[in-house]
Design a protein around this motif. Structure first.
Motif, mmCIF file in Angstrom:
data_model
loop_
_atom_site.group_PDB
_atom_site.id
_atom_site.type_symbol
_atom_site.label_atom_id
_atom_site.label_comp_id
_atom_site.label_asym_id
_atom_site.label_seq_id
_atom_site.Cartn_x
_atom_site.Cartn_y
_atom_site.Cartn_z
ATOM 1 N N GLU A 325 24.111 41.278 57.689
ATOM 2 C CA GLU A 325 24.800 41.801 58.877
ATOM 3 C C GLU A 325 23.843 42.495 59.831
ATOM 4 O O GLU A 325 24.055 42.484 61.050
ATOM 5 C CB GLU A 325 25.908 42.759 58.450
ATOM 6 C CG GLU A 325 27.072 42.057 57.753
ATOM 7 C CD GLU A 325 28.145 43.020 57.282
ATOM 8 O OE1 GLU A 325 27.883 44.251 57.269
ATOM 9 O OE2 GLU A 325 29.249 42.557 56.923
ATOM 10 N N ALA A 326 22.767 43.076 59.285
ATOM 11 C CA ALA A 326 21.776 43.740 60.136
ATOM 12 C C ALA A 326 20.848 42.745 60.826
ATOM 13 O O ALA A 326 20.090 43.117 61.718
ATOM 14 C CB ALA A 326 20.952 44.725 59.310
ATOM 15 N N GLY A 327 20.912 41.468 60.415
ATOM 16 C CA GLY A 327 20.089 40.446 61.037
ATOM 17 C C GLY A 327 18.624 40.510 60.667
ATOM 18 O O GLY A 327 17.773 39.964 61.388
ATOM 19 N N LEU A 328 18.304 41.146 59.549
ATOM 20 C CA LEU A 328 16.903 41.202 59.132
ATOM 21 C C LEU A 328 16.402 39.785 58.858
ATOM 22 O O LEU A 328 17.100 38.963 58.266
ATOM 23 C CB LEU A 328 16.760 42.075 57.887
ATOM 24 C CG LEU A 328 17.217 43.536 58.012
ATOM 25 C CD1 LEU A 328 16.886 44.303 56.745
ATOM 26 C CD2 LEU A 328 16.597 44.207 59.225
ATOM 27 N N ASP A 329 15.170 39.530 59.284
ATOM 28 C CA ASP A 329 14.624 38.166 59.241
ATOM 29 C C ASP A 329 13.420 38.093 58.310
ATOM 30 O O ASP A 329 12.751 39.093 58.056
ATOM 31 C CB ASP A 329 14.219 37.742 60.653
ATOM 32 C CG ASP A 329 14.036 36.230 60.763
ATOM 33 O OD1 ASP A 329 14.285 35.515 59.779
ATOM 34 O OD2 ASP A 329 13.619 35.770 61.849
ATOM 35 N N ASN A 330 13.160 36.880 57.834
ATOM 36 C CA ASN A 330 12.024 36.604 56.943
ATOM 37 C C ASN A 330 12.125 37.449 55.671
ATOM 38 O O ASN A 330 11.224 38.197 55.305
ATOM 39 C CB ASN A 330 10.696 36.854 57.655
ATOM 40 C CG ASN A 330 9.523 36.245 56.906
ATOM 41 O OD1 ASN A 330 9.699 35.385 56.041
ATOM 42 N ND2 ASN A 330 8.325 36.704 57.220
ATOM 43 N N VAL A 331 13.276 37.276 54.981
ATOM 44 C CA VAL A 331 13.597 38.043 53.781
ATOM 45 C C VAL A 331 13.627 37.108 52.576
ATOM 46 O O VAL A 331 14.129 35.988 52.659
ATOM 47 C CB VAL A 331 14.983 38.723 53.907
ATOM 48 C CG1 VAL A 331 15.272 39.590 52.685
ATOM 49 C CG2 VAL A 331 15.090 39.516 55.193
ATOM 50 N N ALA A 332 13.091 37.568 51.455
ATOM 51 C CA ALA A 332 13.303 36.903 50.168
ATOM 52 C C ALA A 332 14.048 37.878 49.273
ATOM 53 O O ALA A 332 13.638 39.032 49.140
ATOM 54 C CB ALA A 332 11.985 36.495 49.531
ATOM 55 N N LYS A 440 6.360 37.333 53.309
ATOM 56 C CA LYS A 440 7.671 37.792 53.731
ATOM 57 C C LYS A 440 7.577 39.169 54.387
ATOM 58 O O LYS A 440 6.772 40.005 54.000
ATOM 59 C CB LYS A 440 8.611 37.872 52.524
ATOM 60 C CG LYS A 440 8.934 36.510 51.909
ATOM 61 C CD LYS A 440 9.673 35.624 52.894
ATOM 62 C CE LYS A 440 10.018 34.275 52.299
ATOM 63 N NZ LYS A 440 10.741 33.409 53.271
ATOM 64 N N ARG A 441 8.443 39.366 55.383
ATOM 65 C CA ARG A 441 8.524 40.693 55.997
ATOM 66 C C ARG A 441 9.273 41.651 55.081
ATOM 67 O O ARG A 441 8.920 42.823 54.960
ATOM 68 C CB ARG A 441 9.227 40.613 57.353
ATOM 69 C CG ARG A 441 9.293 41.960 58.081
ATOM 70 C CD ARG A 441 9.980 41.836 59.424
ATOM 71 N NE ARG A 441 10.090 43.135 60.093
ATOM 72 C CZ ARG A 441 10.823 43.358 61.172
ATOM 73 N NH1 ARG A 441 11.502 42.367 61.721
ATOM 74 N NH2 ARG A 441 10.887 44.562 61.706
ATOM 75 N N TYR A 442 10.326 41.124 54.428
ATOM 76 C CA TYR A 442 11.135 41.952 53.529
ATOM 77 C C TYR A 442 11.276 41.266 52.168
ATOM 78 O O TYR A 442 11.433 40.043 52.087
ATOM 79 C CB TYR A 442 12.545 42.174 54.090
ATOM 80 C CG TYR A 442 12.617 42.893 55.409
ATOM 81 C CD1 TYR A 442 12.522 44.288 55.474
ATOM 82 C CD2 TYR A 442 12.797 42.180 56.592
ATOM 83 C CE1 TYR A 442 12.603 44.946 56.685
ATOM 84 C CE2 TYR A 442 12.884 42.842 57.821
ATOM 85 C CZ TYR A 442 12.779 44.216 57.861
ATOM 86 O OH TYR A 442 12.869 44.868 59.067
ATOM 87 N N LEU A 443 11.247 42.063 51.120
ATOM 88 C CA LEU A 443 11.571 41.615 49.772
ATOM 89 C C LEU A 443 12.716 42.474 49.253
ATOM 90 O O LEU A 443 12.540 43.671 49.038
ATOM 91 C CB LEU A 443 10.365 41.763 48.839
ATOM 92 C CG LEU A 443 9.110 40.974 49.188
ATOM 93 C CD1 LEU A 443 7.965 41.374 48.259
ATOM 94 C CD2 LEU A 443 9.365 39.468 49.107
ATOM 95 N N MET A 444 13.899 41.880 49.098
ATOM 96 C CA MET A 444 15.002 42.612 48.490
ATOM 97 C C MET A 444 14.922 42.410 46.989
ATOM 98 O O MET A 444 14.993 41.285 46.488
ATOM 99 C CB MET A 444 16.354 42.110 48.999
ATOM 100 C CG MET A 444 17.523 43.000 48.573
ATOM 101 S SD MET A 444 19.119 42.156 48.389
ATOM 102 C CE MET A 444 19.024 41.608 46.677
ATOM 103 N N LEU A 445 14.749 43.509 46.263
ATOM 104 C CA LEU A 445 14.574 43.436 44.814
ATOM 105 C C LEU A 445 15.653 44.261 44.122
ATOM 106 O O LEU A 445 15.831 45.444 44.430
ATOM 107 C CB LEU A 445 13.194 43.982 44.417
ATOM 108 C CG LEU A 445 11.985 43.333 45.089
ATOM 109 C CD1 LEU A 445 10.705 44.035 44.660
ATOM 110 C CD2 LEU A 445 11.917 41.837 44.779
ATOM 111 N N LYS A 446 16.354 43.640 43.186
ATOM 112 C CA LYS A 446 17.325 44.380 42.373
ATOM 113 C C LYS A 446 16.551 45.037 41.225
ATOM 114 O O LYS A 446 16.446 44.483 40.125
ATOM 115 C CB LYS A 446 18.432 43.455 41.874
ATOM 116 C CG LYS A 446 19.458 43.082 42.956
ATOM 117 C CD LYS A 446 20.562 42.223 42.382
ATOM 118 C CE LYS A 446 21.633 41.890 43.429
ATOM 119 N NZ LYS A 446 22.528 43.023 43.700
ATOM 120 N N SER A 447 16.007 46.191 41.515
ATOM 121 C CA SER A 447 15.134 46.876 40.571
ATOM 122 C C SER A 447 15.180 48.364 40.858
ATOM 123 O O SER A 447 15.726 48.796 41.882
ATOM 124 C CB SER A 447 13.699 46.338 40.704
ATOM 125 O OG SER A 447 12.821 46.962 39.787
#
Length: 501
Positions: A325-332, A440-447
């Motif tokens: 929803e925030a439109g963050l780009d280049n995310v893994a 990647k610009r962002y890495l979303m990690l469930k950690s």
């Protein structure tokens, strides 16, 4: 010389609804049972594990190795009694056949359907079968220490790093004094105690004060020759059991008074630092707004309320929804556990565009939340069997199995979707799927903390994202019914008394 080696690892989140049957312990095995025998030796030889250390020492000594169990499962709800019986009966049967020493790698926070202290019950059985046999025990830093654990072993050592990059070294610390005992060169004396503290997991990292300083004190005691093993256990707070929380164990060579004094020194330092173990939570909206203003990546976005290594289901979609929803780009994003979604993408095939409900399969009654799937549209970029080996430094060489896995590309976010839980603690979790995390610009990690082992060297900035899950750092969401009271920080005004000794 005949030595029994075994591993039985599970950190139990009593607030989690993720089930823990025997098949969950079969990581690395094609069959739905844990590895044992020669297959276990072959799987763990030359790995960065405590079992790997045990094998190395036994081979160097020319000892016969008996490995009745090499079981490890990602944290989840209480272990099913049938699974516990299967594993512990095999370990005890091997001990009953006779041996010269026993080396065990347990977790220290296993709760079963019937037992608060799964490890203590096992160790009591083992000691009854082998009353005079030296027993060495390696434990996780998140041990919730019970008397039966300490009272039924000769040597005990716990991890001194979090992320746990010293598992192999801990195996060595636990086993070497046992070999010294066999050679008549050591007479271990053990002291232990605890403090009424429930440190937040997000404040337990050994890169940070105060655990950095406490663990350094333990390491110095060993380096100076004052202790064979010195351990501070932060404890695992997401287990609603009586003795959840912090403790310490010191093993000296024959000097009980010295062991007692060193143990008190560790506990006093921890208690003095208790306020620094409290984690302050930032609202998710503010976290994502800050992340959107950052430019220097990779930027790690920690979805720390839904971590597989603390009992999370890995299918809570709150943080990922906020990112989209925030439109963050280049995310893994690593990862969403949703085997049904993986099957749907496999049926559609690589290159297909799909719209499907993702995640949200798991209800969380302990925090009053139901699972909420998120409808996502994207292209199936890759399908995989989900198997890879850790590069290190954590669990170097260990085989991981995420089950059938897919990468769903929304155009801005590449979402890794797995069939079984897997924490992103190693660079290879992305690399095995053709994703370069450095690009990647962002890495979303469930950690929570373990991500640092593989990704801290490349992370330019870090943003904690408070989503939804049973790994919540908000203790007010958890209904503690069984933990000893008073305890800090649930109860602020209390004295540093010990409830066990």
């Amino acid at each position: 010389m005949r030595i029994v080696l075994a591993m039985m690892q599970h950190e139990t989140n009593t607030f989690s609804t993720v089930p823990t049957p025997l098949a969950r312990f079969s990581r690395g095995n094609a069959e739905p049972v844990p590895l044992e025998g020669q297959a276990a030796i072959d799987a763990f030889r030359n790995t960065g594990t405590a079992l790997g250390a045990f094998i190395e020492l036994c081979e160097a000594a020319g000892a016969e190795m008996v490995v009745p169990m090499a079981a490890s499962a990602w944290p989840s709800g209480p272990v099913e009694d049938a699974a516990y019986a299967y594993m512990t009966d095999r370990i005890c049967a091997a001990v009953a056949e006779g041996c010269d020493a026993i080396l065990l790698h347990l977790h220290g926070a296993m709760v079963t359907e019937s037992l608060e202290d799964g490890e203590g019950a096992l160790l009591a059985r083992v000691r009854a079968l082998a009353p005079d046999t030296p027993i060495g025990l390696a434990l996780d830093m998140h041990t919730n220490l019970y008397p039966a654990i300490v009272e039924n072993v000769d040597v005990l050592a716990g991890y001194q790093t979090y992320p746990h990059v010293d598992v192999y070294e801990t195996g060595m610390r636990a086993a070497k004094p046992i070999f010294a005992m066999l050679n008549g060169k050591a007479r271990p004396a053990v002291a232990w105690g605890n403090r009424p503290m429930l440190p937040h997991v997000m404040r337990q990292g050994t890169d940070d004060f105060p655990n950095r300083e406490i663990q350094a004190l333990c390491a110095k005691m060993e380096a100076d020759g004052d202790a064979l093993c010195a351990t501070f256990f932060t404890g695992f707070p997401h287990a609603d059991i009586e003795l959840a929380g912090s403790s310490a164990v010191v093993v000296t060579d024959g000097d009980q008074a010295r062991a007692d004094a060193l143990c008190r020194e560790i506990l006093d330092l921890a208690w003095k630092s208790r306020e620094a173990f409290v984690y302050e939570i930032e609202p998710l909206e503010r976290s994502l707004a800050r992340a959107g203003e950052m430019t220097d990546g990779p930027i790690v976005l920690l979805d720390h309320y839904d971590n597989a290594a603390s009992g999370g289901s890995m299918d809570s979609m709150t943080v990922l929804k906020g990112i989209l929803e925030a439109g963050l780009d280049n995310v893994a994003a690593f990862a969403v556990c949703d085997p049904d979604a993986v099957q749907a993408m496999a049926k559609a095939g690589v290159g297909a565009t799909v719209t499907l409900p993702l995640g949200g399969r798991t209800d969380m009654p302990s925090i009053g939340r139901k699972g909420e799937p998120l409808t996502v549209t994207g292209r199936v970029r890759l399908l995989s069997d989900g198997r890879f080996r850790n590069i290190g430094p954590m669990s170097r060489g260990v085989l991981n199995d995420m089950g059938p896995t897919a990468v769903l590309d929304t155009g801005k976010v590449e979402i890794v979707v797995v069939s079984t839980q897997q924490e992103p603690n190693d660079y290879a979790c992305f690399q095995s799927l053709g994703i370069d995390p450095t690009a990647k610009r962002y890495l979303m990690l469930k950690s929570r903390i373990h991500w640092r082992a593989g990704f801290k060297p490349i992370a330019r900035q870090i943003v904690d994202c408070a989503g939804v899950g049973v790994c919540t750092s908000d203790y007010s969401m958890l209904d503690f019914k069984h933990v000893r009271r008073p305890i800090y920080p649930l109860d602020q005004d209390l004295q540093p008394t010990s409830t066990a000794r």
